[in-house]
Design a protein around this motif. Structure first.
Motif, PDB file in Angstrom:
ATOM      1  N   LEU A  48      36.302  52.550  44.189  1.00  0.00           N
ATOM      2  CA  LEU A  48      36.133  51.348  43.593  1.00  0.00           C
ATOM      3  C   LEU A  48      36.696  51.155  42.410  1.00  0.00           C
ATOM      4  O   LEU A  48      37.137  49.339  41.692  1.00  0.00           O
ATOM      5  N   GLU A  49      37.499  51.600  41.437  1.00  0.00           N
ATOM      6  CA  GLU A  49      38.322  51.766  40.414  1.00  0.00           C
ATOM      7  C   GLU A  49      39.542  50.580  41.311  1.00  0.00           C
ATOM      8  O   GLU A  49      40.463  49.305  40.552  1.00  0.00           O
ATOM      9  N   ALA A  50      40.293  50.415  42.049  1.00  0.00           N
ATOM     10  CA  ALA A  50      41.238  50.166  43.228  1.00  0.00           C
ATOM     11  C   ALA A  50      40.444  49.104  43.041  1.00  0.00           C
ATOM     12  O   ALA A  50      41.739  48.153  42.981  1.00  0.00           O
ATOM     13  N   ALA A  51      39.378  48.571  43.664  1.00  0.00           N
ATOM     14  CA  ALA A  51      38.617  47.687  43.637  1.00  0.00           C
ATOM     15  C   ALA A  51      38.532  46.339  42.571  1.00  0.00           C
ATOM     16  O   ALA A  51      39.161  45.279  42.073  1.00  0.00           O
ATOM     17  N   ILE A  52      37.916  46.825  41.334  1.00  0.00           N
ATOM     18  CA  ILE A  52      38.067  46.146  39.970  1.00  0.00           C
ATOM     19  C   ILE A  52      39.304  45.778  39.495  1.00  0.00           C
ATOM     20  O   ILE A  52      40.274  44.935  38.957  1.00  0.00           O
ATOM     21  N   ALA A  53      41.089  47.109  39.833  1.00  0.00           N
ATOM     22  CA  ALA A  53      42.061  47.073  38.887  1.00  0.00           C
ATOM     23  C   ALA A  53      42.602  45.260  39.899  1.00  0.00           C
ATOM     24  O   ALA A  53      43.881  45.333  39.276  1.00  0.00           O
ATOM     25  N   HIS A  54      42.364  45.316  41.437  1.00  0.00           N
ATOM     26  CA  HIS A  54      42.753  43.867  41.653  1.00  0.00           C
ATOM     27  C   HIS A  54      41.544  42.324  41.884  1.00  0.00           C
ATOM     28  O   HIS A  54      42.342  41.706  42.141  1.00  0.00           O
ATOM     29  N   MET A  55      41.131  43.174  41.360  1.00  0.00           N
ATOM     30  CA  MET A  55      40.023  41.449  41.021  1.00  0.00           C
ATOM     31  C   MET A  55      41.167  40.653  40.318  1.00  0.00           C
ATOM     32  O   MET A  55      41.839  41.345  38.965  1.00  0.00           O
ATOM     33  N   PRO A  56      41.554  39.258  41.132  1.00  0.00           N
ATOM     34  CA  PRO A  56      41.950  38.379  39.955  1.00  0.00           C
ATOM     35  C   PRO A  56      40.971  37.901  38.847  1.00  0.00           C
ATOM     36  O   PRO A  56      40.005  38.216  38.828  1.00  0.00           O
ATOM     37  N   PRO A  57      41.505  37.086  37.543  1.00  0.00           N
ATOM     38  CA  PRO A  57      40.617  36.619  36.501  1.00  0.00           C
ATOM     39  C   PRO A  57      39.934  35.623  36.870  1.00  0.00           C
ATOM     40  O   PRO A  57      40.581  34.840  38.146  1.00  0.00           O
TER      41      PRO A  57
END
Length: 85
Positions: A48-57
């Motif tokens: 989940l943290e990896a997905a959040i970290a990869h979220m574009p602006p």
């Protein structure tokens, strides 16, 4: 995390057309004998943290695809269900 990642039960797959991070889960990849509950929880948070970290602006959601086609009775983990994870 490395041990759980080796099962390929969940992983970051890429992005949707809407630029949302995409997580793939394979329910049949879980083995309750081999995967202690604490390790499963840590791995879930890592994904989940990896997905959040990869979220574009500007992107505030992610997409999760769950594939349970290979899930069977041997994958059921009562301790995981009792935790509500």
């Amino acid at each position: 995390v490395v041990k759980e990642a080796s099962t390929k039960k969940a992983y970051f797959l890429g992005f949707t057309y809407e630029r949302q991070p995409l997580i793939m889960i394979h329910g049949g990849g879980h083995d309750p004998v081999w995967s202690p509950l604490a390790d499963v929880k840590i791995y879930a948070l890592f994904i989940l943290e990896a997905a959040i970290a990869h979220m574009p602006p500007g992107v505030e959601k992610f997409t999760l695809i769950a594939d349970y086609s290979s899930f069977g009775m041997h994958n059921i983990d009562n301790s995981l269900l009792q935790e509500g994870a």
